[in-house]
Design an enzyme around this catalytic site. Structure first.
Site, mmCIF file in Angstrom:
data_model
loop_
_atom_site.group_PDB
_atom_site.id
_atom_site.type_symbol
_atom_site.label_atom_id
_atom_site.label_comp_id
_atom_site.label_asym_id
_atom_site.label_seq_id
_atom_site.Cartn_x
_atom_site.Cartn_y
_atom_site.Cartn_z
ATOM 1 N N ASP A 139 115.507 -31.113 105.672
ATOM 2 C CA ASP A 139 115.934 -29.741 105.819
ATOM 3 C C ASP A 139 117.304 -29.382 105.251
ATOM 4 O OD1 ASP A 139 115.515 -27.111 106.678
ATOM 5 O OD2 ASP A 139 116.571 -27.451 108.542
ATOM 6 N N CYS A 196 93.137 -13.995 99.171
ATOM 7 C CA CYS A 196 93.667 -13.644 100.501
ATOM 8 C C CYS A 196 95.079 -13.047 100.396
ATOM 9 C CB CYS A 196 93.711 -14.914 101.362
ATOM 10 S SG CYS A 196 94.440 -14.686 102.980
ATOM 11 N N CYS A 246 110.037 -16.767 113.534
ATOM 12 C CA CYS A 246 108.858 -15.891 113.493
ATOM 13 C C CYS A 246 107.690 -16.706 112.936
ATOM 14 C CB CYS A 246 109.145 -14.690 112.602
ATOM 15 S SG CYS A 246 107.687 -13.694 112.190
ATOM 16 N N CYS A 249 103.354 -14.914 109.666
ATOM 17 C CA CYS A 249 102.667 -15.184 108.394
ATOM 18 C C CYS A 249 101.932 -16.526 108.405
ATOM 19 C CB CYS A 249 103.635 -15.089 107.210
ATOM 20 S SG CYS A 249 105.069 -16.137 107.323
ATOM 21 N N CYS A 253 97.283 -17.053 108.838
ATOM 22 C CA CYS A 253 96.781 -17.803 107.683
ATOM 23 C C CYS A 253 95.476 -18.526 108.048
ATOM 24 C CB CYS A 253 97.823 -18.816 107.201
ATOM 25 S SG CYS A 253 97.249 -19.747 105.768
#
Ligand code: B12
Ligand code: SF4
Ligand code: SF4
Length: 321
Positions: A139, A196, A246, A249, A253
């Protein structure tokens, strides 16, 4: 420690290392060459457009971020690992509850993954070749981890910009071990988004266009990375009760229908994290915040910013729901 391994060819070595990664507890592993990955230069454009908002740390070490070879010039191969954090719990959709994103329900992944990567490097040096040198990242290093993961065949970068695997969905963290040894490389993953557009339509703040994000509008950025400022007024009413990160999204999926519960106990939600009652959180003291979130990714937001998120969500929850 004396070397007890036998001499192996590239394919055998790669196979052995991949087996070791899975034994170390990772859920997927792939290998990419140490070179500038496809799409790498888009980062420069992204920064020029100011889409990173106040994440000025992303401008530092830009050349390394664009080209992983500059980070570890002796490096030849990047071993990319995925660590599944999916647990069988659902967010509570109630005006009275704030939502913490799933990746932050349990313990902080940085320590968990770093420890496993260190163990993997030790195993490689002991059982494959003591001359292998490595650098490990999770990260925070100036690396574009998702591009490396795509090159290493872990998954494709979806229109929501996350890496998605056909067998695991996208609820996983990435980590990398770069080694000074040539290995057998995986093929870059193909794109399975097709026609999509579910993530783009569902994003509460319209932060997405296909394969590209405007972090300044992303709730994850607003609640985790925007420090010491109020959440801009035009977005404050669209947080959709998210108080840290959040998941929208990824929730929508279709590939996440294939998610399976992680065997990592440390990712199981801490008490009150799935049902985070706003009325309780509004009275959280700095000390109580520390006690409750010290070992969680939520601690990154710091007390003041976390309380800003809680207050912003609470104000709009009462006036708009
Ligand atoms: C900065 C950052 C953020 C920022 C920016 C998000 C982003 N999309 O990059 C913010 C704060 C918003 C964020 C949010 C989240 N993050 Co984050 N974040 C990072 C970090 C530190 C750097 C990513 C980066 O370099 N971004 C720069 C931009 C330019 O990259 P990009 O959006 O991926 O853009 C690429 C594509 O657009 C591509 N591209 C351009 N055109 C085209 C066209 C086509 C066809 C294709 C295929 C690609 C393509 O090129 C770009 C260059 O890389 C990484 C760790 C790391 N060191 O890599 C974690 C990381 C990406 N984050 C992670 C996570 C888990 C999240 C969240 C899910 C957390 C949450 N629940 O709130 C959200 C997801 C939001 C989202 N939809 O992306 C994981 C992702 C794991 C995965 N499975 O993909 C990472 C890898 C951390 C980790 N080690 O596990 N994050
Ligand atoms: S994390 Fe949320 S706000 Fe950010 S792009 Fe995804 S849906 Fe939009
Ligand atoms: S929701 Fe659809 S378009 Fe978005 S990442 Fe998933 S498959 Fe791709």
């Amino acid at each position: 420690m004396p070397f007890k391994g036998k001499l192996m060819n590239i394919s055998e070595t790669t196979h052995r290392i991949k087996q070791m990664a899975l034994s170390a507890g990772f859920h997927k592993v792939g290998v990419a060459p140490v070179q500038r990955p496809a799409h790498s230069d888009y980062l420069r454009e992204w920064l020029m457009q100011g889409r990173h908002g106040e994440m000025h740390w992303m401008e530092r070490y830009l050349e390394k971020r664009l080209d992983v070879q500059k980070l570890f010039p002796e490096g030849r191969s990047v071993i990319v690992v995925a660590h599944n954090y999916f647990t069988n719990h659902r967010h509570v959709q109630q005006a009275a509850c704030g939502k913490i994103s799933r990746y932050a329900w349990g313990r902080d992944y940085h320590k968990i993954i770093k420890k496993k990567l260190k163990h993997l490097l030790n195993e490689i040096r002991t059982k494959v070749d003591p001359a292998i040198e490595g650098r490990l990242f999770v990260d925070s290093a100036p690396v574009q981890e998702k591009l490396l993961a795509r090159s290493a065949g872990i998954g494709w970068q979806g229109k929501n910009t996350n890496i998605i695997s056909r067998d695991m969905g996208s609820w996983f963290f990435l980590g990398e071990l770069i080694v000074n040894r040539e290995l057998r490389y995986d093929e870059p993953h193909l794109d399975y988004c097709g026609s999509c557009t579910a993530c783009i339509e569902a994003c509460p703040t319209q932060a997405l266009e296909p394969y590209r994000i405007d972090a300044r509008k992303c709730i994850s950025y607003l609640t985790i990375e925007l420090w010491n400022k109020p959440i801009p007024q035009e977005l404050a009413g669209r947080l959709d009760n998210w108080i840290f990160g959040c998941d929208v999204c990824q929730d929508v999926c279709p590939w996440n229908r294939f998610a399976k519960e992680s065997d990592e106990a440390a990712y199981q939600p801490g008490e009150g994290n799935v049902t985070a009652e706003l009325s309780t959180l509004l009275h959280l003291s700095a000390e109580a915040f520390k006690q409750r979130f010290k070992k969680s990714p939520v601690y990154r937001a710091k007390y003041e910013n976390f309380m800003r998120n809680v207050r912003t969500v609470a104000e709009h929850a009462t006036t708009e729901k």
